[in-house]
Scaffold this motif. Structure first.
Motif, PDB file in Angstrom:
ATOM      1  N   LEU A  91       0.823  -1.207   0.000  1.00 30.31           N
ATOM      2  CA  LEU A  91       0.000   0.000   0.000  1.00 30.31           C
ATOM      3  C   LEU A  91       0.863   1.265   0.000  1.00 30.31           C
ATOM      4  O   LEU A  91       0.498   2.260  -0.637  1.00 30.31           O
ATOM      5  N   ARG A  92       1.986   1.227   0.689  1.00 21.90           N
ATOM      6  CA  ARG A  92       2.900   2.383   0.628  1.00 21.90           C
ATOM      7  C   ARG A  92       3.431   2.568  -0.789  1.00 21.90           C
ATOM      8  O   ARG A  92       3.538   3.709  -1.280  1.00 21.90           O
ATOM      9  N   PHE A  93       3.767   1.468  -1.455  1.00 21.64           N
ATOM     10  CA  PHE A  93       4.245   1.538  -2.834  1.00 21.64           C
ATOM     11  C   PHE A  93       3.169   2.111  -3.752  1.00 21.64           C
ATOM     12  O   PHE A  93       3.443   2.982  -4.590  1.00 21.64           O
ATOM     13  N   VAL A  94       1.937   1.643  -3.609  1.00 22.31           N
ATOM     14  CA  VAL A  94       0.829   2.131  -4.441  1.00 22.31           C
ATOM     15  C   VAL A  94       0.608   3.625  -4.208  1.00 22.31           C
ATOM     16  O   VAL A  94       0.389   4.394  -5.156  1.00 22.31           O
ATOM     17  N   ALA A  95       0.677   4.070  -2.950  1.00 20.58           N
ATOM     18  CA  ALA A  95       0.493   5.486  -2.643  1.00 20.58           C
ATOM     19  C   ALA A  95       1.577   6.335  -3.309  1.00 20.58           C
ATOM     20  O   ALA A  95       1.295   7.436  -3.804  1.00 20.58           O
ATOM     21  N   ARG A  96       2.793   5.824  -3.337  1.00 22.57           N
ATOM     22  CA  ARG A  96       3.880   6.572  -3.995  1.00 22.57           C
ATOM     23  C   ARG A  96       3.660   6.647  -5.501  1.00 22.57           C
ATOM     24  O   ARG A  96       3.959   7.661  -6.134  1.00 22.57           O
TER      25      ARG A  96
END
Length: 328
Positions: free
Chosen positions: A273-278
């Motif tokens: 989810l952190r990767f997707v947000a970035r």
């Protein structure tokens, strides 16, 4: 180096795929396109390139198409590329360098780019972001090969035979089950392909369900061999999703329980989810989580059905070309 491209109704993507092959920094000995019973302009597009075209009538499936490419290829290394993917220019060179550096490596395969080949909307964004993240997380020596973009030594097929032509899904898992005990498999970020992924939710869930049918048998086989298969979702993610769905009938009496389990599911996927947000911004996260939960439901249903099937494992050579046949 022989590049083998199985294609079925690939008129939308085949030109981009072939353009990427002929733009490689490493010289390509031959390119073989296997038109597997297409009813569109796939064959006409292939004829516009200096490649060998093999036609199947009727459609026989990706395993049969790859086996036909193996039979026609003359190179010592075969690079399999799906017709809905386009390689970055250094991908073939990277594959060859890895194989040359390690004679024990029988197969090297790559990752999906975080951007699709053609942008068809949010469902496709979900799919490529997830595919990129979990493959990148697994870079290194692995026990599973994915042949959408993979280089394999010819001698591997001489030893093990070809792909199981009875399988139209999860043929990668079956072949990996035969390959891993004998040869090293490497997943690398030096092979990168933009993929024209599924952009409709229903089709995505159907694909996930079909591929999950072999998940439990594959895990059983891996445990027997002392191996760990490369998987798209962590055990914590799958377990938390299962717990969340199991809790839904009790939501009337204990509404906080599904909410708590949703938070557990998000925590299990925190890196993703952190990767997707970035990549796409925080506003994309609710949609991503919703689709991710839906794919987990399809995965759980497929795995449950697959677990009920007989435990017999497909054996090398059973339903596949024998090693000598694969080379003709």
């Amino acid at each position: 180096m022989s590049v083998v491209i199985p294609a079925h109704n690939s008129a939308r993507t085949l030109a981009a795929c072939l353009d990427s092959v002929y733009a490689q920094t490493c010289p390509i000995h031959e390119v073989i396109v296997v038109d597997d019973g297409s009813t569109d302009a796939t064959a006409r597009i292939a004829r516009g390139y200096p490649c060998t075209l093999i036609r199947h009538e009727p459609n026989r499936g990706v395993s049969a198409a790859r086996n036909a490419g193996i039979a026609a290829a003359t190179g010592d290394i075969l690079f399999f590329l799906d017709s809905d993917e386009a390689l970055t220019p250094d991908s073939v060179a990277g594959a060859l360098e890895i194989l040359d550096a390690d004679p024990e490596c029988g197969c090297v395969h790559g990752v999906i780019a975080p951007e699709p080949l053609f942008d068809d909307g949010p469902v496709e964004h979900y799919k490529v972001l997830h595919a990129h993240w979990w493959r990148l997380r697994g870079v290194g020596e692995v026990e599973t090969a994915f042949f959408a973009q993979a280089a394999v030594r010819r001698e591997v097929f001489e030893q093990l035979g070809g792909f199981d032509e009875r399988l139209r899904d999860s043929e990668d898992l079956e072949f990996s089950d035969r390959l891993a005990p004998h040869r090293k498999i490497v997943l690398t970020d030096r092979i990168v392909a933009r993929h024209d992924e599924e952009d409709r939710l229903g089709a995505l869930l159907g694909e996930t369900f079909r591929r999950a049918l072999l998940l439990v048998p594959a895990l059983r086989s891996a445990r027997r061999g002392g191996r760990r298969n490369l998987t798209a979702n962590s055990p914590a993610s799958v377990a938390s999703a299962a717990a969340l769905y199991t809790s839904l009938p009790f939501a009337v009496w204990l509404p906080v329980l599904p909410v708590a389990l949703l938070l557990v599911f998000c925590a299990a996927n925190s890196g993703l989810l952190r990767f997707v947000a970035r990549q796409r911004g925080a506003r994309f996260l609710p949609f991503f989580v919703g689709v991710h939960l839906a794919t987990h439901a399809a995965l759980l249903c497929g795995a449950a059905l697959g677990a009920l099937r007989p435990r017999g494992r497909t054996r090398a050579g059973h339903g596949t070309p024998a090693p000598t046949e694969a080379k003709r």
